[in-house]
Design an enzyme around this catalytic site. Structure first.
Site, PDB file in Angstrom:
ATOM      1  N   HIS A 119       0.015   5.846  10.475  1.00  0.00           N
ATOM      2  CA  HIS A 119      -0.398   7.235  10.673  1.00  0.00           C
ATOM      3  C   HIS A 119      -0.306   7.522  12.165  1.00  0.00           C
ATOM      4  CE1 HIS A 119      -2.899   6.894   6.751  1.00  0.00           C
ATOM      5  NE2 HIS A 119      -1.668   7.300   6.504  1.00  0.00           N
ATOM      6  N   HIS A 138      -5.951   1.353  11.616  1.00  0.00           N
ATOM      7  CA  HIS A 138      -5.993   2.798  11.384  1.00  0.00           C
ATOM      8  C   HIS A 138      -7.092   3.437  12.239  1.00  0.00           C
ATOM      9  CE1 HIS A 138      -3.458   3.369   7.643  1.00  0.00           C
ATOM     10  NE2 HIS A 138      -3.456   2.059   7.797  1.00  0.00           N
ATOM     11  N   GLU A 192     -10.382   0.317   9.900  1.00  0.00           N
ATOM     12  CA  GLU A 192     -10.645   1.710  10.258  1.00  0.00           C
ATOM     13  C   GLU A 192     -11.473   1.758  11.531  1.00  0.00           C
ATOM     14  OE1 GLU A 192      -9.527   4.357   8.860  1.00  0.00           O
ATOM     15  OE2 GLU A 192      -8.877   3.800   6.838  1.00  0.00           O
TER      16      GLU A 192
END
Length: 802
Positions: free
Chosen positions: A362, A458, A530
């Site tokens: 991403h 991420h 994360e």
């Protein structure tokens, strides 16, 4: 002109008979009509290359990557942009800087203003980016520098030195401002560009302003954010960078802003809801150039410069090999690093396990690149722990999976207009090359050695701290084992990593993610890390923003936890397993208390289904797959239409009654034969179907971990709540499996807050010693094989984290 070239050309004054013949031969067929082309001797042996300023640079062109190797002596590959994108001819560089004081969250006062969005009707457009793909279009081609032709001046023209209008710009790497509207003297409404070839995913922002005034209070309002929840509602501040502060005071990115609010947009376009982020700012200098960003930028060029420094390092290049994994859809290089110390024997090389790490699938989650940089800084250092890790592991690292999205400033998608982290099962190699080649590389890696751990880095926009998403194993023999590494990591980084925020539920909407696909391929410890865009709510860093140094420290802690996880002394592993079982018991008690039942739960926890205990990961920055890339949707529609037409045309001939009776008898006979064959094998079918992960091949027999299906499951109990049923405490023993005859320990050992010293001998390079659990350091034999003394390079603060 180049003096050396002029001297060489004078020596070549005599005509070459062969070239003279070829010239007349080609001229006969219509070539070389322009006499000036013949006068240029550069055509004889050189190709014309143009530098970034458009000037001719006579030199031999670099050969193509014949073996997909990285040329450490050659120039960096310039980023390739879609041909629709205008790109300014400026190379931006931001210094790295760590604030001397903690940057605390913003504390709302209750008097924050909520500006009403007025738009172009009552304001003045001072920046409008038109050279972007329109909705419904798709990527066709790319080139270095993007759109051909002259780059227009999009900012307004200042009317004089007293004109205080801000000049905006975002046509650089990772920039994505679409429009700026001046609605008051010092107030601006900003519209972000959506991910290319989509109409959504506006969260990341990165743009530049010039012509600032020091004594004024400016207000910026981003008007087209799409997420209803954001960390800006709980204290997160935007980032600002001043070029004057960087050049004069060596100050880099810092958290700034007041009157910060995140709220619903009052203008509805009838299709989707928009949300606004507003903040006020006072610039530190007059006539300054400043940048604003959602998070610390890390561009494709930043990565290339870092990799080039590694390849030019005579020591690091001995155990770090850089290769081209593939080319992205836009033609940019996706790099693959292989990091390991050379083995003495083939047997030693084959015995090494593998660890696979990746980041930036991403593109707007730049936090992943900073964690990756911290990991690379440490694993490429001459620390004894780093050398030990390189001795026992082969690291496969893909530092930037989606370079196209990073270059153009997307938040989630590639140039295919799709979220790559929902397409790891794809067979479309041409549309999703980065994902296809990564999965294929890991598949080949699994054929030659065990992959101990896979982790994809991420960012998270709605939760603070750092945490992992894993995959709960249905193999009862390794029950809760996938949670050991995250628990160890939480103990090594207690002020940054939250184990309670971790989740191990595999949802159907996440089947195409990297962690689930790699887990299905046989990697038990498969994770998504994360990292928040905000900061920490834990320990000494409570209510403070993360800096780049904090994120880089996580890269070190991943290495440290790997050594703890693979320690031949399994004491720490078993301690974590015991603590996990205790935490599970607490969660089960909590569930029963919610049902109004008080009971003392005892028994075996290894057969309890965690599906109803585990919360959903829907709170993550997830998005469902949008299907095929846009340029294939029309083709797929046409193919489906042709199939339907073909099916309609092709009709089966009618059967006679005799044929139908014979087919009916045949089907009955086949069904009876199948039932008789399946009965003796049905009991052992479940245990033989599932393939065991390679990391635990030498463990106990799989038959011992077969689930006992004759007793109710916990999820059946919990589902009773929805049906309005009540639980009888007297029957609780029948709902939970009987107590284990052999317990691992009579007392469950816990972890102390104190810490033992690290393995390195230099105390100045150790993390602060009050953060680690009191674990013994009997890792691997202290004696190491002989190695030449390695050069000590300057530390990048990877040992002295607060």
């Amino acid at each position: 002109m180049f003096p050396a070239l002029e001297t060489e050309l004078k020596q070549e004054a005599l005509p070459d008979p062969y070239e003279d013949f070829m010239y007349h031969h080609l001229q006969y067929y219509g070539y070389f009509k322009d006499s000036l082309m013949l006068a240029s001797p550069l055509l004889k042996s050189r190709q014309l290359l143009h530098d970034e300023f458009g000037e001719v640079n006579p030199c031999l062109r670099e050969p193509r990557d014949l073996f997909a190797a990285f040329s450490s002596s050659g120039p960096l590959q310039a980023p390739r942009w879609p041909i629709e994108c205008e790109v300014i001819k400026e190379n931006l560089h931001h210094i790295e800087w760590v604030p001397p004081q903690p940057e605390y969250f913003y504390q709302p006062t209750g008097n924050e203003k909520l500006p009403e969005i007025v738009g172009e009707d009552k304001g003045t457009v001072v920046y409008q980016l038109d050279s972007v793909p329109t909705e419904g279009s798709y990527f066709t081609s790319s080139r270095v520098g993007g759109k051909r032709g002259i780059i227009r001046e999009l900012a307004v023209t200042l009317q004089g030195p007293e004109d205080n209008t801000l000049l905006f710009e975002s046509r650089f790497e990772s920039g994505n401002l679409q429009k700026a509207v001046r609605v008051d003297t010092y107030e601006y409404e900003l519209t972000l560009r959506t991910d290319l070839y989509t109409n959504k995913h506006t969260q990341w922002f990165y743009f530049r302003v010039q012509n600032t005034r020091k004594d004024a209070t400016y207000r910026f309002t981003i008007v087209n954010l799409l997420k209803p929840k954001s960390l800006y509602t709980i204290g997160m501040k935007p980032l600002m960078y001043s070029q004057l502060d960087a050049s004069t005071h060596n100050i880099g990115w810092r958290r700034e802003g007041n009157e910060i609010r995140y709220y619903k947009n009052n203008r509805d376009n009838g299709q989707q809801l928009f949300y606004c982020l507003t903040w006020t700012i006072q610039f530190p200098h007059d006539q300054d150039t400043c940048f604003f960003a959602h998070f610390y930028p890390y561009t494709y060029t930043d990565l290339q410069c870092y990799l080039l420094s590694v390849m030019n390092n005579p020591v690091q290049s001995q155990f770090c090999k850089l290769r081209t994994l593939c080319r992205s859809l836009g033609g940019n290089t996706v790099y693959l690093l292989t990091i390991t110390n050379p083995a003495r024997t083939p047997q030693e090389a084959a015995a090494k396990k593998a660890v696979v790490l990746s980041a930036r699938v991403h593109p707007g989650e730049s936090n992943g690149s900073w964690i990756m940089k911290g990991f690379l800084d440490f694993i490429l250092s001459n620390s004894p722990d780093a050398q030990l890790l390189r001795d026992i592991f082969v690291f496969k690292v893909v530092p930037m999976l989606n370079p196209d999205g990073v270059i153009v400033g997307n938040y989630r998608c590639s140039l295919a207009g799709r979220d790559l982290n929902r397409h790891y099962k794809t067979i479309l190699k041409e549309s999703f090359p980065c994902i296809w080649y990564t999965r294929n590389m890991i598949k080949r890696l699994l054929e030659e050695r065990e992959v101990l751990l896979y982790c994809d880095f991420h960012g998270h926009s709605r939760k603070n701290n750092i945490f992992l998403y894993g995959c709960g194993s249905s193999d009862r023999k390794h029950w809760l084992h996938e949670r050991v590494f995250p628990l160890m990591l939480s103990k090594n980084a207690p002020d940054k990593f939250s184990f309670h925020s971790c989740n191990f539920k595999v949802q159907k909407c996440k089947e195409g993610t990297g962690r689930v696909v790699m887990w299905r391929m046989g990697i038990l410890n498969s994770y998504t890390m994360e990292s928040t865009f905000g900061g920490s709510t834990l320990g000494n860093k409570r209510d403070t923003h993360f800096t780049t140094e904090d994120l880089k420290s996580l890269g070190y802690h991943v290495c440290d936890t790997l050594l703890d996880f693979c320690d031949p002394d399994r004491t720490k592993f078993m301690q974590c397993l015991a603590e996990l079982k205790e935490l599970l018991q607490q969660e089960i008690r909590k569930k029963f208390n919610e049902l109004g039942q008080d009971t003392d739960l005892e028994g075996s926890w290894s057969d309890i289904s965690l599906s109803d205990i585990e919360s959903s990961t829907s709170g993550s920055d997830s998005s469902l797959s949008d299907g095929l890339p846009l340029h294939l949707l029309n083709i797929a529609h046409e193919v489906n239409q042709k199939k339907k037409m073909y099916k309609k045309k092709k009709k089966k001939p009618l059967q006679t009654r005799k044929q139908r009776n014979e087919q009916y008898q045949k089907n009955n006979l086949m069904r009876e034969l199948k039932l008789t064959e399946d009965v003796p094998e049905r009991a052992g079918f479940a245990s033989t179907l599932q393939k065991q992960p390679t990391f635990f091949r030498n463990s106990e027999n799989a038959s011992s971990s077969t689930m006992r299906n004759d007793k109710p499951r916990l999820n059946e109990v919990l589902r009773g709540r929805d049906k309005g049923t009540s639980l009888d405490p007297s029957k609780m023993a029948s709902l939970i499996l009987t107590k284990n005859t052999e317990r691992m320990q009579t007392e469950k050992p816990g972890f102390t807050v104190s810490c033992s010293p690290k393995r390195s001998t230099n105390p100045s390079q150790e993390p602060v010693p009050d953060r680690k659990p009191n674990w013994s350091r009997n890792r691997y034999p202290a004696t190491k094989r002989g190695r030449a003394t390695m050069t000590v390079y300057p530390s990048l603060h990877i040992y002295t984290y607060p």
